[in-house]
Motif scaffolding. Structure first.
Motif, PDB file in Angstrom:
ATOM      1  N   VAL A  81       0.827  -1.214   0.000  1.00 47.93           N
ATOM      2  CA  VAL A  81       0.000   0.000   0.000  1.00 47.93           C
ATOM      3  C   VAL A  81       0.860   1.262   0.000  1.00 47.93           C
ATOM      4  O   VAL A  81       0.332   2.367   0.104  1.00 47.93           O
ATOM      5  CB  VAL A  81      -0.981   0.024   1.191  1.00 47.93           C
ATOM      6  N   GLY A  82       2.180   1.113  -0.105  1.00 48.17           N
ATOM      7  CA  GLY A  82       3.061   2.260  -0.242  1.00 48.17           C
ATOM      8  C   GLY A  82       3.710   2.771   1.027  1.00 48.17           C
ATOM      9  O   GLY A  82       4.440   3.762   0.992  1.00 48.17           O
ATOM     10  N   ALA A  83       3.479   2.109   2.166  1.00 45.66           N
ATOM     11  CA  ALA A  83       4.141   2.514   3.404  1.00 45.66           C
ATOM     12  C   ALA A  83       5.638   2.272   3.269  1.00 45.66           C
ATOM     13  O   ALA A  83       6.068   1.310   2.639  1.00 45.66           O
ATOM     14  CB  ALA A  83       3.577   1.743   4.587  1.00 45.66           C
ATOM     15  N   GLN A  84       6.431   3.158   3.867  1.00 42.13           N
ATOM     16  CA  GLN A  84       7.868   3.140   3.623  1.00 42.13           C
ATOM     17  C   GLN A  84       8.691   3.032   4.899  1.00 42.13           C
ATOM     18  O   GLN A  84       8.287   3.500   5.953  1.00 42.13           O
ATOM     19  CB  GLN A  84       8.283   4.426   2.891  1.00 42.13           C
ATOM     20  N   GLY A  85       9.856   2.421   4.743  1.00 43.90           N
ATOM     21  CA  GLY A  85      10.874   2.442   5.776  1.00 43.90           C
ATOM     22  C   GLY A  85      10.681   1.445   6.895  1.00 43.90           C
ATOM     23  O   GLY A  85       9.789   0.600   6.859  1.00 43.90           O
TER      24      GLY A  85
END
Length: 198
Positions: A114-118
């Motif tokens: 879903v595009g969550a990062q790090g």
């Protein structure tokens, strides 16, 4: 990290997501509460009060982290940052380490479906929401600041109930699946001072 960088981080509006779901405030009131809380974040503070305590904790956790981060210097730098941002957010650093293990396995470049990062899986839309589109969520310091503050918010909101707070962090309130994973990681790899998992 320089004090000037720490100063602006305290005022950030933060949010996190996860591999499974997007952790977004569910309504306008919650969104505003989150915004207010994060804008009133606590002031910077030194994370270790005693050099001996620092050395003991860093050595212990470095040994535990070795399975995920091979380079000793990188391990120590990461652990110092985790301790700093966890302490600023009044969180046990061992809990933050367990969350990072579940979220990204310590991969600062992790991106969820879903595009969550790090490391702590921060949703990038919040950068625009707070007018900081230049923030780089793959920078460990930025990512930890975002993730720790939002976790702090949910723990306070849920009056210390870790199961509910972690589910809210993950966007899965009503389920114990995520909190069970974090608890298992904590018990297996990061156990420190007792946490109330009830």
């Amino acid at each position: 990290m320089r004090a000037s960088n720490l100063g602006f981080i305290c005022g950030l509006l933060l949010c996190v997501g996860s591999v499974q779901s997007v952790a977004q405030p569910h309504d306008t009131q919650e969104y505003e509460q989150l915004r207010q809380f994060l804008q009133q974040s606590i002031a910077d503070s030194e994370s270790f009060e005693d050099r001996f305590d620092a050395e003991v904790w860093l050595l212990d956790m470095s040994n535990r982290l070795q399975q995920y981060v091979k380079d000793p210097e990188q391990r120590l730098q990461l652990l110092q940052e985790v301790h700093r941002y966890a302490s600023q957010s009044q969180l046990p650093p061992e809990l933050v380490l367990a969350v990072i293990e579940v979220e990204s396995h310590f991969d600062r470049f992790a991106v969820s479906r879903v595009g969550a990062q790090g490391m702590m899986q921060v949703m990038p839309f919040w950068k625009d929401e707070i007018g900081r589109p230049e923030d780089n969520l793959t920078l460990t310091s930025t990512n930890l600041s975002y993730g720790c503050r939002i976790l702090q918010f949910y723990i306070k909101r849920e009056k210390g109930n870790l199961t509910r707070a972690l589910a809210a962090y993950n966007g899965s309130l009503g389920s114990t699946r995520y909190s069970d994973k974090v608890e298992a990681a904590w018990r297996r790899n990061w156990r420190g001072p007792n946490l109330d998992w009830e």
